[in-house]
Design a protein around this motif. Structure first.
Motif, mmCIF file in Angstrom:
data_model
loop_
_atom_site.group_PDB
_atom_site.id
_atom_site.type_symbol
_atom_site.label_atom_id
_atom_site.label_comp_id
_atom_site.label_asym_id
_atom_site.label_seq_id
_atom_site.Cartn_x
_atom_site.Cartn_y
_atom_site.Cartn_z
ATOM 1 N N ILE A 111 1.674 -2.135 2.528
ATOM 2 C CA ILE A 111 0.844 -3.225 3.483
ATOM 3 C C ILE A 111 1.610 -3.522 4.900
ATOM 4 O O ILE A 111 0.856 -3.684 5.852
ATOM 5 N N GLU A 112 2.893 -2.866 4.907
ATOM 6 C CA GLU A 112 3.631 -2.982 6.239
ATOM 7 C C GLU A 112 4.325 -1.745 6.792
ATOM 8 O O GLU A 112 5.471 -1.626 6.406
ATOM 9 N N ALA A 117 0.351 -0.684 11.365
ATOM 10 C CA ALA A 117 0.344 -1.168 12.658
ATOM 11 C C ALA A 117 -0.451 -0.647 13.549
ATOM 12 O O ALA A 117 -1.088 -1.514 14.336
ATOM 13 N N VAL A 118 -0.579 0.696 13.600
ATOM 14 C CA VAL A 118 -1.441 1.644 14.635
ATOM 15 C C VAL A 118 -2.699 0.907 14.578
ATOM 16 O O VAL A 118 -3.452 0.940 15.469
ATOM 17 N N PHE A 507 1.909 -6.174 -7.408
ATOM 18 C CA PHE A 507 2.888 -5.155 -8.143
ATOM 19 C C PHE A 507 3.357 -3.999 -7.431
ATOM 20 O O PHE A 507 4.592 -3.788 -7.076
ATOM 21 N N ASN A 508 2.593 -3.269 -6.621
ATOM 22 C CA ASN A 508 3.120 -2.083 -5.756
ATOM 23 C C ASN A 508 3.692 -2.657 -4.591
ATOM 24 O O ASN A 508 4.548 -1.949 -4.328
ATOM 25 N N ARG A 509 3.037 -3.804 -4.054
ATOM 26 C CA ARG A 509 3.844 -4.455 -2.870
ATOM 27 C C ARG A 509 5.244 -4.766 -2.911
ATOM 28 O O ARG A 509 6.054 -4.484 -2.261
ATOM 29 N N TRP A 513 7.910 -3.117 -0.637
ATOM 30 C CA TRP A 513 8.216 -3.883 0.361
ATOM 31 C C TRP A 513 9.346 -5.072 -0.272
ATOM 32 O O TRP A 513 9.197 -6.033 -0.209
ATOM 33 N N TYR A 514 10.278 -4.411 -0.719
ATOM 34 C CA TYR A 514 11.546 -5.175 -1.398
ATOM 35 C C TYR A 514 12.066 -6.160 -0.700
ATOM 36 O O TYR A 514 12.323 -6.018 0.394
#
Length: 565
Positions: A111-112, A117-118, A507-509, A513-514
Protein backbone atom coordinates in the motif's frame (compact mmCIF):
# COMPACT_ATOMS: atom_id res chain seq x y z
CA UNK A 1 -23.66 32.13 7.38
CA UNK A 2 -20.94 34.37 8.85
CA UNK A 3 -17.38 33.92 7.68
CA UNK A 4 -15.94 34.82 11.08
CA UNK A 5 -13.78 32.14 12.64
CA UNK A 6 -13.96 31.44 16.37
CA UNK A 7 -12.09 33.97 18.50
CA UNK A 8 -10.44 31.07 20.29
CA UNK A 9 -8.63 30.12 17.06
CA UNK A 10 -6.92 33.49 16.64
CA UNK A 11 -3.41 34.05 17.95
CA UNK A 12 -1.85 37.51 18.14
CA UNK A 13 1.81 36.67 17.73
CA UNK A 14 4.78 37.65 15.59
CA UNK A 15 6.79 35.25 13.47
CA UNK A 16 9.64 33.87 15.55
CA UNK A 17 13.09 32.47 14.82
CA UNK A 18 11.64 29.04 15.56
CA UNK A 19 8.90 29.61 12.97
CA UNK A 20 11.49 30.68 10.40
CA UNK A 21 13.56 27.56 11.04
CA UNK A 22 10.51 25.31 10.69
CA UNK A 23 9.51 27.12 7.49
CA UNK A 24 13.00 26.63 6.02
CA UNK A 25 12.86 22.96 6.90
CA UNK A 26 9.46 22.62 5.23
CA UNK A 27 10.66 24.42 2.10
CA UNK A 28 13.71 22.17 1.93
CA UNK A 29 11.52 19.08 2.24
CA UNK A 30 9.43 20.28 -0.70
CA UNK A 31 12.58 20.84 -2.77
CA UNK A 32 13.76 17.30 -1.99
CA UNK A 33 10.34 15.85 -2.84
CA UNK A 34 8.71 17.69 -5.79
CA UNK A 35 5.84 15.18 -5.88
CA UNK A 36 4.95 16.15 -2.31
CA UNK A 37 5.14 19.81 -3.39
CA UNK A 38 2.62 19.05 -6.14
CA UNK A 39 0.27 17.46 -3.61
CA UNK A 40 0.62 20.54 -1.39
CA UNK A 41 -0.15 22.86 -4.33
CA UNK A 42 3.34 24.39 -4.42
CA UNK A 43 4.23 25.37 -8.02
CA UNK A 44 7.55 25.14 -9.80
CA UNK A 45 8.45 21.45 -10.05
CA UNK A 46 5.37 19.93 -11.67
CA UNK A 47 7.20 17.36 -13.81
CA UNK A 48 9.86 16.25 -11.31
CA UNK A 49 10.41 13.53 -8.74
CA UNK A 50 12.77 13.46 -5.79
CA UNK A 51 15.85 11.27 -5.61
CA UNK A 52 14.67 7.83 -4.46
CA UNK A 53 18.19 6.39 -4.38
CA UNK A 54 20.29 5.84 -1.23
CA UNK A 55 21.85 9.28 -1.77
CA UNK A 56 18.39 10.85 -1.74
CA UNK A 57 17.62 9.21 1.60
CA UNK A 58 20.91 10.53 2.99
CA UNK A 59 19.95 14.07 1.94
CA UNK A 60 16.85 13.82 4.16
CA UNK A 61 18.99 12.65 7.07
CA UNK A 62 21.52 15.47 6.57
CA UNK A 63 18.71 18.01 6.46
CA UNK A 64 17.28 16.62 9.70
CA UNK A 65 20.68 16.83 11.40
CA UNK A 66 21.31 20.43 10.27
CA UNK A 67 17.85 21.53 11.36
CA UNK A 68 18.12 19.92 14.79
CA UNK A 69 21.54 21.48 15.36
CA UNK A 70 20.15 24.91 14.55
CA UNK A 71 17.09 24.30 16.72
CA UNK A 72 19.25 23.66 19.78
CA UNK A 73 20.46 27.26 19.66
CA UNK A 74 16.98 28.82 19.64
CA UNK A 75 14.89 30.00 22.56
CA UNK A 76 11.09 29.80 22.33
CA UNK A 77 9.14 33.04 22.52
CA UNK A 78 5.81 31.41 23.41
CA UNK A 79 3.93 28.12 23.69
CA UNK A 80 3.66 27.82 19.90
CA UNK A 81 7.45 27.79 19.70
CA UNK A 82 7.72 25.30 22.55
CA UNK A 83 5.44 22.88 20.71
CA UNK A 84 7.30 23.41 17.44
CA UNK A 85 10.67 22.66 19.03
CA UNK A 86 9.24 19.61 20.79
CA UNK A 87 7.78 18.34 17.50
CA UNK A 88 11.01 18.98 15.60
CA UNK A 89 13.03 16.99 18.12
CA UNK A 90 10.61 14.06 17.98
CA UNK A 91 10.04 13.96 14.22
CA UNK A 92 13.55 14.74 12.99
CA UNK A 93 15.23 12.77 15.73
CA UNK A 94 13.28 9.71 14.61
CA UNK A 95 14.39 10.24 10.99
CA UNK A 96 17.98 9.98 12.16
CA UNK A 97 17.35 7.10 14.55
CA UNK A 98 15.56 5.01 11.92
CA UNK A 99 18.34 5.60 9.41
CA UNK A 100 20.97 4.52 11.92
CA UNK A 101 18.94 1.38 12.65
CA UNK A 102 18.93 0.47 8.95
CA UNK A 103 15.21 0.98 8.35
CA UNK A 104 14.12 2.51 5.08
CA UNK A 105 12.32 2.20 1.78
CA UNK A 106 13.55 -1.38 1.26
CA UNK A 107 10.75 -2.46 3.64
CA UNK A 108 8.01 -3.30 1.16
CA UNK A 109 4.25 -3.63 1.55
CA UNK A 110 1.09 -3.59 -0.56
CA UNK A 111 0.00 0.00 0.00
CA UNK A 112 2.76 2.52 0.83
CA UNK A 113 6.10 2.37 -0.99
CA UNK A 114 7.95 4.82 -3.27
CA UNK A 115 6.77 2.73 -6.26
CA UNK A 116 3.16 3.38 -5.21
CA UNK A 117 3.84 7.09 -4.63
CA UNK A 118 5.42 7.57 -8.08
CA UNK A 119 2.12 6.56 -9.68
CA UNK A 120 -0.27 8.02 -7.12
CA UNK A 121 0.88 11.62 -7.56
CA UNK A 122 -0.85 11.64 -10.95
CA UNK A 123 -4.20 11.20 -9.19
CA UNK A 124 -3.73 14.60 -7.52
CA UNK A 125 -2.30 16.61 -10.42
CA UNK A 126 -4.58 19.27 -11.95
CA UNK A 127 -6.15 18.39 -15.29
CA UNK A 128 -7.95 21.62 -16.15
CA UNK A 129 -5.72 23.15 -18.85
CA UNK A 130 -3.39 22.10 -21.68
CA UNK A 131 -0.47 23.15 -19.46
CA UNK A 132 -1.72 20.82 -16.73
CA UNK A 133 -1.67 17.96 -19.22
CA UNK A 134 1.78 18.98 -20.43
CA UNK A 135 2.94 18.70 -16.82
CA UNK A 136 1.43 15.24 -16.55
CA UNK A 137 3.18 14.10 -19.72
CA UNK A 138 6.43 15.62 -18.49
CA UNK A 139 6.19 13.76 -15.20
CA UNK A 140 5.41 10.49 -17.01
CA UNK A 141 8.67 10.96 -18.90
CA UNK A 142 10.49 11.04 -15.55
CA UNK A 143 8.89 7.90 -14.08
CA UNK A 144 11.72 5.55 -15.21
CA UNK A 145 14.39 7.70 -13.55
CA UNK A 146 12.46 7.83 -10.30
CA UNK A 147 11.92 4.06 -10.31
CA UNK A 148 15.61 3.47 -11.05
CA UNK A 149 16.45 5.38 -7.86
CA UNK A 150 14.12 3.15 -5.89
CA UNK A 151 15.63 0.06 -7.51
CA UNK A 152 19.10 1.31 -6.48
CA UNK A 153 17.82 1.60 -2.90
CA UNK A 154 16.54 -1.98 -2.96
CA UNK A 155 19.79 -3.28 -4.43
CA UNK A 156 21.95 -1.36 -1.95
CA UNK A 157 19.93 -2.68 0.98
CA UNK A 158 20.09 -6.24 -0.38
CA UNK A 159 23.88 -6.04 -0.50
CA UNK A 160 23.72 -5.30 3.24
CA UNK A 161 21.41 -8.26 3.85
CA UNK A 162 18.25 -6.19 4.14
CA UNK A 163 15.42 -7.60 1.98
CA UNK A 164 11.69 -7.47 2.64
CA UNK A 165 9.69 -10.65 3.23
CA UNK A 166 9.05 -12.76 0.14
CA UNK A 167 5.29 -12.30 0.54
CA UNK A 168 5.63 -8.52 0.20
CA UNK A 169 8.11 -8.66 -2.71
CA UNK A 170 5.76 -10.97 -4.62
CA UNK A 171 2.65 -8.85 -3.99
CA UNK A 172 4.39 -5.63 -5.00
CA UNK A 173 5.72 -7.23 -8.19
CA UNK A 174 2.15 -8.16 -9.18
CA UNK A 175 0.91 -4.64 -8.46
CA UNK A 176 3.66 -2.99 -10.49
CA UNK A 177 3.13 -5.38 -13.40
CA UNK A 178 -0.49 -4.21 -13.46
CA UNK A 179 0.71 -0.59 -13.69
CA UNK A 180 2.75 -1.64 -16.75
CA UNK A 181 -0.15 -3.15 -18.69
CA UNK A 182 -0.87 -1.81 -22.17
CA UNK A 183 -4.12 0.11 -22.31
CA UNK A 184 -3.97 0.69 -18.57
CA UNK A 185 -3.38 3.69 -16.34
CA UNK A 186 -0.57 5.44 -18.21
CA UNK A 187 -2.03 4.89 -21.67
CA UNK A 188 -5.28 6.34 -20.35
CA UNK A 189 -3.44 9.47 -19.19
CA UNK A 190 -1.78 9.80 -22.59
CA UNK A 191 -5.15 9.55 -24.36
CA UNK A 192 -6.66 12.19 -22.08
CA UNK A 193 -3.67 14.48 -22.68
CA UNK A 194 -4.07 14.12 -26.45
CA UNK A 195 -7.78 14.91 -26.16
CA UNK A 196 -6.94 18.09 -24.24
CA UNK A 197 -4.15 19.15 -26.58
CA UNK A 198 -3.55 17.23 -29.85
CA UNK A 199 0.03 18.53 -29.85
CA UNK A 200 0.70 16.21 -26.89
CA UNK A 201 -0.44 13.09 -28.76
CA UNK A 202 2.92 11.65 -29.84
CA UNK A 203 4.82 12.88 -26.80
CA UNK A 204 2.14 11.51 -24.50
CA UNK A 205 2.18 8.04 -26.07
CA UNK A 206 5.97 7.92 -25.81
CA UNK A 207 5.90 9.09 -22.20
CA UNK A 208 3.28 6.49 -21.29
CA UNK A 209 5.35 3.75 -22.92
CA UNK A 210 8.41 4.89 -20.95
CA UNK A 211 6.44 4.84 -17.70
CA UNK A 212 5.01 1.38 -18.41
CA UNK A 213 8.47 0.08 -19.30
CA UNK A 214 9.86 1.50 -16.07
CA UNK A 215 7.30 -0.35 -14.01
CA UNK A 216 7.68 -3.56 -16.04
CA UNK A 217 11.44 -3.54 -15.51
CA UNK A 218 11.06 -2.89 -11.77
CA UNK A 219 8.53 -5.74 -11.46
CA UNK A 220 10.96 -8.02 -13.33
CA UNK A 221 13.78 -7.00 -10.97
CA UNK A 222 11.62 -7.78 -7.95
CA UNK A 223 10.74 -11.24 -9.23
CA UNK A 224 14.02 -12.17 -10.85
CA UNK A 225 16.64 -10.70 -8.52
CA UNK A 226 15.11 -9.63 -5.21
CA UNK A 227 12.62 -12.44 -4.60
CA UNK A 228 15.29 -15.21 -4.56
CA UNK A 229 17.03 -13.27 -1.76
CA UNK A 230 13.85 -12.55 0.21
CA UNK A 231 13.26 -14.33 3.54
CA UNK A 232 10.07 -16.29 4.03
CA UNK A 233 9.72 -14.91 7.57
CA UNK A 234 7.01 -12.22 7.81
CA UNK A 235 7.68 -10.97 11.34
CA UNK A 236 10.08 -8.08 11.95
CA UNK A 237 10.92 -8.32 15.66
CA UNK A 238 10.55 -5.97 18.58
CA UNK A 239 13.29 -3.42 17.78
CA UNK A 240 12.13 -2.64 14.25
CA UNK A 241 8.55 -2.62 15.45
CA UNK A 242 9.31 -0.17 18.27
CA UNK A 243 10.70 2.43 15.84
CA UNK A 244 7.91 2.10 13.27
CA UNK A 245 5.31 2.32 16.04
CA UNK A 246 6.83 5.65 17.10
CA UNK A 247 6.73 6.84 13.49
CA UNK A 248 2.96 6.36 13.31
CA UNK A 249 2.11 7.45 16.86
CA UNK A 250 4.66 10.10 17.66
CA UNK A 251 4.69 8.38 21.04
CA UNK A 252 6.60 5.64 22.80
CA UNK A 253 4.39 2.88 24.14
CA UNK A 254 4.96 -0.26 26.19
CA UNK A 255 4.32 -2.93 23.57
CA UNK A 256 3.54 -5.71 26.05
CA UNK A 257 1.13 -3.54 28.04
CA UNK A 258 -0.53 -2.28 24.85
CA UNK A 259 -0.91 -5.84 23.56
CA UNK A 260 -2.58 -6.88 26.82
CA UNK A 261 -4.83 -3.80 26.66
CA UNK A 262 -5.76 -4.64 23.05
CA UNK A 263 -6.87 -8.12 24.09
CA UNK A 264 -9.02 -6.73 26.89
CA UNK A 265 -10.41 -3.99 24.65
CA UNK A 266 -11.36 -6.48 21.94
CA UNK A 267 -13.15 -8.72 24.43
CA UNK A 268 -14.92 -5.71 25.95
CA UNK A 269 -16.16 -4.55 22.53
CA UNK A 270 -17.44 -8.04 21.67
CA UNK A 271 -19.33 -8.16 24.98
CA UNK A 272 -20.80 -4.76 24.16
CA UNK A 273 -21.83 -5.98 20.71
CA UNK A 274 -23.55 -8.99 22.24
CA UNK A 275 -25.48 -6.72 24.58
CA UNK A 276 -26.56 -4.49 21.68
CA UNK A 277 -27.57 -7.58 19.67
CA UNK A 278 -29.95 -8.56 22.47
CA UNK A 279 -31.43 -5.05 22.35
CA UNK A 280 -32.05 -5.47 18.64
CA UNK A 281 -33.69 -8.87 19.14
CA UNK A 282 -33.82 -10.80 22.44
CA UNK A 283 -31.58 -13.86 22.26
CA UNK A 284 -29.98 -12.84 18.93
CA UNK A 285 -26.31 -13.40 18.23
CA UNK A 286 -24.21 -10.59 16.79
CA UNK A 287 -24.44 -12.12 13.31
CA UNK A 288 -28.21 -12.57 13.60
CA UNK A 289 -28.65 -8.99 14.76
CA UNK A 290 -26.66 -7.68 11.80
CA UNK A 291 -28.78 -9.74 9.43
CA UNK A 292 -31.94 -8.24 10.93
CA UNK A 293 -30.51 -4.73 10.51
CA UNK A 294 -29.61 -5.41 6.88
CA UNK A 295 -33.15 -6.60 6.15
CA UNK A 296 -34.86 -3.68 7.92
CA UNK A 297 -36.46 -1.46 5.19
CA UNK A 298 -36.27 1.60 7.45
CA UNK A 299 -32.48 1.30 7.47
CA UNK A 300 -32.06 1.13 3.70
CA UNK A 301 -31.56 3.96 1.22
CA UNK A 302 -32.24 3.67 -2.49
CA UNK A 303 -30.10 5.63 -4.95
CA UNK A 304 -27.12 7.95 -4.66
CA UNK A 305 -29.22 11.15 -4.48
CA UNK A 306 -30.99 9.87 -1.36
CA UNK A 307 -27.65 8.69 0.04
CA UNK A 308 -26.10 12.14 -0.34
CA UNK A 309 -29.14 13.80 1.23
CA UNK A 310 -28.98 11.39 4.20
CA UNK A 311 -25.27 12.12 4.73
CA UNK A 312 -25.82 15.88 4.52
CA UNK A 313 -28.76 15.88 6.92
CA UNK A 314 -26.92 13.74 9.46
CA UNK A 315 -23.85 15.95 9.18
CA UNK A 316 -25.79 19.22 9.46
CA UNK A 317 -27.56 18.03 12.60
CA UNK A 318 -24.24 17.00 14.16
CA UNK A 319 -22.65 20.39 13.41
CA UNK A 320 -25.63 22.24 14.85
CA UNK A 321 -25.85 20.15 18.00
CA UNK A 322 -22.16 19.89 18.81
CA UNK A 323 -21.37 23.57 18.27
CA UNK A 324 -23.64 24.56 21.14
CA UNK A 325 -21.68 22.98 23.97
CA UNK A 326 -18.86 20.66 23.01
CA UNK A 327 -16.82 22.29 20.21
CA UNK A 328 -15.87 25.65 18.73
CA UNK A 329 -17.48 25.38 15.27
CA UNK A 330 -18.25 28.79 13.77
CA UNK A 331 -18.36 30.66 10.49
CA UNK A 332 -17.03 28.74 7.46
CA UNK A 333 -16.06 25.80 9.68
CA UNK A 334 -19.77 24.94 9.87
CA UNK A 335 -19.91 24.30 6.14
CA UNK A 336 -19.34 20.64 5.31
CA UNK A 337 -20.47 19.38 1.91
CA UNK A 338 -21.43 15.73 1.47
CA UNK A 339 -20.71 14.44 -2.03
CA UNK A 340 -20.91 11.32 -4.19
CA UNK A 341 -17.34 10.73 -5.39
CA UNK A 342 -16.56 10.56 -9.14
CA UNK A 343 -14.68 7.28 -8.55
CA UNK A 344 -16.24 3.84 -8.06
CA UNK A 345 -13.69 2.31 -5.69
CA UNK A 346 -15.86 2.07 -2.58
CA UNK A 347 -15.35 3.69 0.82
CA UNK A 348 -15.83 7.11 2.37
CA UNK A 349 -13.14 9.76 2.67
CA UNK A 350 -12.66 13.44 3.53
CA UNK A 351 -10.91 16.32 1.75
CA UNK A 352 -10.10 19.47 3.68
CA UNK A 353 -11.06 23.08 2.93
CA UNK A 354 -8.88 25.47 0.97
CA UNK A 355 -6.74 27.90 2.95
CA UNK A 356 -9.38 30.66 2.69
CA UNK A 357 -12.34 28.26 3.10
CA UNK A 358 -13.63 29.22 -0.38
CA UNK A 359 -13.61 25.50 -1.08
CA UNK A 360 -15.32 23.85 1.90
CA UNK A 361 -14.40 20.61 3.57
CA UNK A 362 -16.06 17.71 1.80
CA UNK A 363 -17.04 14.16 2.70
CA UNK A 364 -17.05 11.80 -0.30
CA UNK A 365 -18.79 8.45 -0.70
CA UNK A 366 -17.23 6.41 -3.49
CA UNK A 367 -20.05 4.15 -4.69
CA UNK A 368 -19.01 0.94 -6.42
CA UNK A 369 -20.36 0.25 -9.90
CA UNK A 370 -23.94 -1.03 -9.85
CA UNK A 371 -24.47 -0.32 -6.15
CA UNK A 372 -27.90 1.22 -5.58
CA UNK A 373 -28.93 0.21 -2.06
CA UNK A 374 -27.21 1.33 1.13
CA UNK A 375 -27.63 0.53 4.83
CA UNK A 376 -27.54 3.44 7.26
CA UNK A 377 -26.83 1.50 10.46
CA UNK A 378 -23.33 0.48 9.40
CA UNK A 379 -22.27 3.96 8.26
CA UNK A 380 -23.76 6.45 10.72
CA UNK A 381 -20.62 6.56 12.86
CA UNK A 382 -18.51 6.79 9.68
CA UNK A 383 -20.19 10.11 8.87
CA UNK A 384 -19.13 11.36 12.30
CA UNK A 385 -15.62 9.90 11.76
CA UNK A 386 -15.06 11.69 8.45
CA UNK A 387 -17.10 14.80 9.26
CA UNK A 388 -17.91 16.37 12.62
CA UNK A 389 -16.53 15.88 15.17
CA UNK A 390 -13.97 13.81 13.23
CA UNK A 391 -11.69 14.80 10.37
CA UNK A 392 -13.61 17.92 9.28
CA UNK A 393 -13.33 19.54 12.69
CA UNK A 394 -9.69 18.49 12.87
CA UNK A 395 -8.72 19.83 9.44
CA UNK A 396 -10.84 22.98 9.53
CA UNK A 397 -9.30 23.89 12.89
CA UNK A 398 -5.77 23.44 11.55
CA UNK A 399 -6.70 25.47 8.44
CA UNK A 400 -8.01 28.26 10.64
CA UNK A 401 -4.77 28.15 12.64
CA UNK A 402 -2.40 28.05 9.65
CA UNK A 403 -1.54 31.77 9.70
CA UNK A 404 -0.78 31.67 13.42
CA UNK A 405 1.79 28.87 13.27
CA UNK A 406 4.55 27.94 10.82
CA UNK A 407 4.17 26.11 7.50
CA UNK A 408 5.75 22.92 8.78
CA UNK A 409 3.28 22.62 11.65
CA UNK A 410 0.34 23.54 9.40
CA UNK A 411 1.14 21.40 6.35
CA UNK A 412 4.11 19.13 6.93
CA UNK A 413 3.06 16.96 9.86
CA UNK A 414 0.73 13.99 9.97
CA UNK A 415 0.63 11.13 12.45
CA UNK A 416 -2.03 8.48 11.91
CA UNK A 417 -2.16 7.93 15.67
CA UNK A 418 -3.11 11.57 16.12
CA UNK A 419 -5.42 12.02 13.11
CA UNK A 420 -7.13 8.65 12.89
CA UNK A 421 -6.99 8.29 16.67
CA UNK A 422 -8.99 11.51 16.94
CA UNK A 423 -11.54 10.27 14.39
CA UNK A 424 -12.07 7.04 16.37
CA UNK A 425 -12.27 9.09 19.56
CA UNK A 426 -14.96 11.16 17.82
CA UNK A 427 -17.01 8.03 17.03
CA UNK A 428 -16.98 6.83 20.63
CA UNK A 429 -17.64 10.36 21.90
CA UNK A 430 -20.80 10.55 19.78
CA UNK A 431 -22.05 7.42 21.51
CA UNK A 432 -21.34 8.99 24.91
CA UNK A 433 -23.21 12.14 23.85
CA UNK A 434 -26.32 10.19 22.80
CA UNK A 435 -25.97 10.40 19.03
CA UNK A 436 -25.76 6.59 18.70
CA UNK A 437 -28.57 5.60 21.06
CA UNK A 438 -30.22 3.67 18.23
CA UNK A 439 -28.97 0.08 18.69
CA UNK A 440 -28.35 -0.37 14.98
CA UNK A 441 -26.16 2.73 14.76
CA UNK A 442 -24.37 1.59 17.91
CA UNK A 443 -23.74 -1.84 16.37
CA UNK A 444 -22.18 -0.17 13.33
CA UNK A 445 -19.82 1.89 15.47
CA UNK A 446 -18.83 -1.14 17.54
CA UNK A 447 -18.12 -3.16 14.39
CA UNK A 448 -15.55 -0.60 13.30
CA UNK A 449 -14.06 -0.39 16.78
CA UNK A 450 -13.80 -4.18 16.91
CA UNK A 451 -11.81 -4.26 13.69
CA UNK A 452 -9.38 -1.63 15.03
CA UNK A 453 -8.92 -3.49 18.33
CA UNK A 454 -8.29 -6.80 16.53
CA UNK A 455 -5.57 -5.08 14.50
CA UNK A 456 -3.79 -4.08 17.71
CA UNK A 457 -3.74 -7.70 18.88
CA UNK A 458 -2.69 -9.21 15.54
CA UNK A 459 -0.15 -6.57 14.51
CA UNK A 460 1.76 -6.33 17.79
CA UNK A 461 1.28 -10.01 18.59
CA UNK A 462 2.71 -11.43 15.39
CA UNK A 463 5.58 -8.99 14.81
CA UNK A 464 6.75 -9.07 18.44
CA UNK A 465 6.18 -12.85 18.55
CA UNK A 466 3.87 -12.76 21.57
CA UNK A 467 1.69 -15.58 22.86
CA UNK A 468 -1.85 -16.12 21.59
CA UNK A 469 -4.28 -15.38 24.44
CA UNK A 470 -5.78 -18.58 25.86
CA UNK A 471 -9.34 -17.48 25.08
CA UNK A 472 -8.46 -16.98 21.41
CA UNK A 473 -6.37 -20.13 21.12
CA UNK A 474 -9.45 -22.04 22.21
CA UNK A 475 -11.75 -20.11 19.88
CA UNK A 476 -9.39 -20.74 16.96
CA UNK A 477 -8.90 -24.41 17.82
CA UNK A 478 -5.11 -24.16 18.13
CA UNK A 479 -2.57 -24.95 20.82
CA UNK A 480 -1.29 -22.06 22.98
CA UNK A 481 1.88 -20.55 21.55
CA UNK A 482 3.15 -17.62 19.48
CA UNK A 483 1.14 -16.17 16.60
CA UNK A 484 1.69 -17.41 13.06
CA UNK A 485 0.37 -15.77 9.88
CA UNK A 486 -2.03 -18.68 9.31
CA UNK A 487 -3.51 -18.48 12.82
CA UNK A 488 -3.59 -14.69 12.59
CA UNK A 489 -5.56 -14.84 9.35
CA UNK A 490 -8.27 -16.94 10.99
CA UNK A 491 -8.32 -14.54 13.94
CA UNK A 492 -8.85 -11.57 11.61
CA UNK A 493 -11.53 -13.52 9.73
CA UNK A 494 -13.50 -13.89 12.97
CA UNK A 495 -13.23 -10.20 13.85
CA UNK A 496 -13.27 -8.25 10.57
CA UNK A 497 -16.68 -8.41 8.92
CA UNK A 498 -15.46 -7.55 5.41
CA UNK A 499 -15.41 -9.28 1.99
CA UNK A 500 -12.75 -11.91 1.28
CA UNK A 501 -10.71 -9.75 -1.08
CA UNK A 502 -10.57 -6.89 1.40
CA UNK A 503 -9.64 -9.31 4.20
CA UNK A 504 -6.72 -10.63 2.15
CA UNK A 505 -5.54 -7.09 1.44
CA UNK A 506 -5.74 -6.08 5.11
CA UNK A 507 -3.93 -9.23 6.25
CA UNK A 508 -1.03 -8.58 3.88
CA UNK A 509 -1.03 -4.90 4.77
CA UNK A 510 -0.54 -5.61 8.49
CA UNK A 511 2.30 -8.03 7.76
CA UNK A 512 4.14 -5.51 5.56
CA UNK A 513 3.19 -2.04 6.88
CA UNK A 514 3.74 -3.00 10.49
CA UNK A 515 2.86 -0.60 13.30
CA UNK A 516 0.52 1.53 11.18
CA UNK A 517 -2.83 -0.21 11.67
CA UNK A 518 -2.68 -0.32 15.50
CA UNK A 519 -1.98 3.43 15.63
CA UNK A 520 -5.68 4.19 15.08
CA UNK A 521 -6.96 2.44 18.19
CA UNK A 522 -3.89 3.24 20.31
CA UNK A 523 -4.28 6.87 19.26
CA UNK A 524 -7.91 6.81 20.37
CA UNK A 525 -6.82 5.43 23.74
CA UNK A 526 -4.34 8.27 24.23
CA UNK A 527 -6.91 10.90 23.21
CA UNK A 528 -9.33 9.48 25.78
CA UNK A 529 -6.63 9.51 28.45
CA UNK A 530 -5.83 13.17 27.72
CA UNK A 531 -9.53 14.10 27.83
CA UNK A 532 -10.02 12.35 31.18
CA UNK A 533 -6.94 14.03 32.65
CA UNK A 534 -8.21 17.45 31.51
CA UNK A 535 -11.64 16.88 33.04
CA UNK A 536 -10.00 15.76 36.29
CA UNK A 537 -8.14 19.10 36.34
CA UNK A 538 -11.48 20.89 36.12
CA UNK A 539 -11.25 21.85 32.44
CA UNK A 540 -14.48 21.80 30.43
CA UNK A 541 -14.72 19.30 27.60
CA UNK A 542 -15.22 22.14 25.07
CA UNK A 543 -12.09 23.94 26.27
CA UNK A 544 -10.10 20.70 26.12
CA UNK A 545 -11.25 19.94 22.57
CA UNK A 546 -10.46 23.45 21.36
CA UNK A 547 -7.08 23.65 23.06
CA UNK A 548 -5.99 20.17 21.91
CA UNK A 549 -7.08 20.60 18.28
CA UNK A 550 -5.30 23.97 18.10
CA UNK A 551 -2.00 22.18 18.70
CA UNK A 552 -2.34 20.52 15.29
CA UNK A 553 -1.18 17.14 14.00
CA UNK A 554 1.84 16.64 16.21
CA UNK A 555 3.02 13.39 17.72
CA UNK A 556 0.97 12.17 20.63
CA UNK A 557 3.79 12.58 23.17
CA UNK A 558 4.18 16.20 22.03
CA UNK A 559 0.42 16.65 22.26
CA UNK A 560 0.39 15.24 25.80
CA UNK A 561 3.07 17.68 26.90
CA UNK A 562 1.32 20.59 25.16
CA UNK A 563 -2.12 20.08 26.69
CA UNK A 564 -0.67 19.30 30.10
CA UNK A 565 1.45 22.46 30.14
Amino acid sequence: MTNELPESLRLDRRTSDVDRLADRYYDSLMELDPAAATIEGIPGHETEYGDLSPEGALEHVRLARRTLTEAEGLKPQDDVDRVTLDALRESLGLVIEMHEAGLGDWELNNIETPAHAVRQVFDLMPQASPQDWANIVGRMENVPQALQGFRDTLADAARQGRVAAARQVDILADQLAAYAEAGGFFDGLAADAAASDPALSTKGRTAAERARTGYAELAEYLRGELLPQAPERDTVGRERYRLRSREFLGATIDLDETYAWGIDELDRIIDEQQEVARRISPGATIAEAKDLLNRDPSRRIEGTDALREWMQDLSDRAVDGLSREHFAIEGPMRRLECMIAPTQEGGIYYTGPSADFSRPGRMWWSVTEGEREFTTWSETSTVYHEGVPGHHLQFSTSTAMAESINKWRAHGLWYSGHGEGWALYAERLMAELGYLDDPGDMMGMLDGQRMRAARVVFDIGIHCELQIPGRWAEALGVEPGPWTPEIGYEFLKQNLDIPQGQLDFEFNRYLGWYGQAPSYKVGQRIWEQLRDEALARGESIKDFHTRALKVGSVGLDTLRRAVSR
